[in-house]
Scaffold this active site. Sequence first.
Site, PDB file in Angstrom:
ATOM      1  N   HIS A 226       0.836  -1.208   0.000  1.00  0.00           N
ATOM      2  CA  HIS A 226       0.000   0.000   0.000  1.00  0.00           C
ATOM      3  C   HIS A 226       0.873   1.261   0.000  1.00  0.00           C
ATOM      4  O   HIS A 226       0.658   2.176  -0.797  1.00  0.00           O
ATOM      5  CB  HIS A 226      -0.908  -0.024   1.244  1.00  0.00           C
ATOM      6  CG  HIS A 226      -1.714   1.211   1.441  1.00  0.00           C
ATOM      7  ND1 HIS A 226      -3.026   1.314   1.031  1.00  0.00           N
ATOM      8  CD2 HIS A 226      -1.399   2.407   1.999  1.00  0.00           C
ATOM      9  CE1 HIS A 226      -3.479   2.529   1.332  1.00  0.00           C
ATOM     10  NE2 HIS A 226      -2.508   3.203   1.927  1.00  0.00           N
ATOM     11  N   GLU A 227       1.876   1.278   0.867  1.00  0.00           N
ATOM     12  CA  GLU A 227       2.743   2.458   0.963  1.00  0.00           C
ATOM     13  C   GLU A 227       3.570   2.649  -0.307  1.00  0.00           C
ATOM     14  O   GLU A 227       3.745   3.763  -0.783  1.00  0.00           O
ATOM     15  CB  GLU A 227       3.668   2.347   2.184  1.00  0.00           C
ATOM     16  CG  GLU A 227       2.943   2.320   3.522  1.00  0.00           C
ATOM     17  CD  GLU A 227       2.031   3.528   3.731  1.00  0.00           C
ATOM     18  OE1 GLU A 227       2.377   4.628   3.262  1.00  0.00           O
ATOM     19  OE2 GLU A 227       0.959   3.377   4.335  1.00  0.00           O
TER      20      GLU A 227
ATOM     21  N   HIS B 185       1.581   4.306  -3.051  1.00  0.00           N
ATOM     22  CA  HIS B 185       1.476   5.764  -2.955  1.00  0.00           C
ATOM     23  C   HIS B 185       2.652   6.411  -3.711  1.00  0.00           C
ATOM     24  O   HIS B 185       2.489   7.426  -4.374  1.00  0.00           O
ATOM     25  CB  HIS B 185       1.533   6.222  -1.496  1.00  0.00           C
ATOM     26  CG  HIS B 185       0.208   6.176  -0.780  1.00  0.00           C
ATOM     27  ND1 HIS B 185      -0.937   6.753  -1.281  1.00  0.00           N
ATOM     28  CD2 HIS B 185      -0.136   5.646   0.418  1.00  0.00           C
ATOM     29  CE1 HIS B 185      -1.933   6.576  -0.413  1.00  0.00           C
ATOM     30  NE2 HIS B 185      -1.476   5.892   0.611  1.00  0.00           N
TER      31      HIS B 185
ATOM     32  N   GLU C  29      -6.131   6.928  -1.471  1.00  0.00           N
ATOM     33  CA  GLU C  29      -6.202   5.765  -0.581  1.00  0.00           C
ATOM     34  C   GLU C  29      -6.763   4.551  -1.312  1.00  0.00           C
ATOM     35  O   GLU C  29      -6.239   3.437  -1.208  1.00  0.00           O
ATOM     36  CB  GLU C  29      -7.066   6.078   0.650  1.00  0.00           C
ATOM     37  CG  GLU C  29      -6.337   6.836   1.728  1.00  0.00           C
ATOM     38  CD  GLU C  29      -5.034   6.158   2.118  1.00  0.00           C
ATOM     39  OE1 GLU C  29      -5.074   5.018   2.586  1.00  0.00           O
ATOM     40  OE2 GLU C  29      -3.974   6.765   1.928  1.00  0.00           O
TER      41      GLU C  29
END
Length: 274
Positions: free
Chosen positions: A135-136, A139, A198
């Site tokens: 997820h990070e 980004h 997100e």
Amino acid sequence: MQKRHIAIAPILLALGLIAFKYFTAEKVVNPETGKEARVALSKEEESVLGLQSYKEVLSKSKVVEEGAEVDQVRRVARRLAAATGEGGKGFKWEVSVVDSKEVNAFCLPGGKIVVYTGILPVTKTDAGLAAVMGHEMAHATAHHGAQRLFQDDIYQTAMNGAQQSIADLDPEKQRAVMAALGAGAKFGVILPFSRDHETEADEMGILYMARAGYDPRESVKFWERMEKMSGGQPPEFSSTHPSHGTRIARLKKFMPKAMEAYEKSDKQASNDSN
Ligand SMILES: [Zn+2]
């Protein structure tokens, strides 16, 4: 009596400036979603700034140099980095483990990752860790930071124009107008953008973990564990974070695509931690 009025020229000037910034802005295309977005920084500028912040964070932190935790984090990062494909092209991936109670992890532009030991009891397994790191890293590969800077710049330009146009009104009225405009822009434009980021990071994150050979369904289990922890939300999620329930529902929606990628992977990764 002096006539107080709203000046039109500063608004027009601001709109002109916004149009110019919008049409001349650098664009990035997300290879996973096909979505195009405007950014305030080139990829090179992002890498330079990312590296700078990385060094700064590490200089102020207790970095863990070796041990089982470092081995695990490096192992997962290596597998995930290889799974970012086109999006991670030009990235110089690097990861550090910081000894801290903070339940957090983040990835800076250009691929510098920091994982706090405080999140490891929640991630538990390599797959759980891959859910957070994927997820990070998404980004970063989606250039969400540079997109955010672009949006902030447009927002500031608009607010400056508005401020100048009402400079003749009495201060109390000025404050009321600016507060209304500011709140409107924040809740109408900036927060939804963050929520979009997100969603995108969730979608790409489980795709990365699946391609790397981690069962993407473990992401749901990780968020369920997070939900059980009271007050354990990473700071990143404080303002833009959807409820855990929303996130879990969203992950399940993206799951079929991720499972397809998982079926094609070597599926060895999930056994690493055993
Ligand atoms: Zn996020």
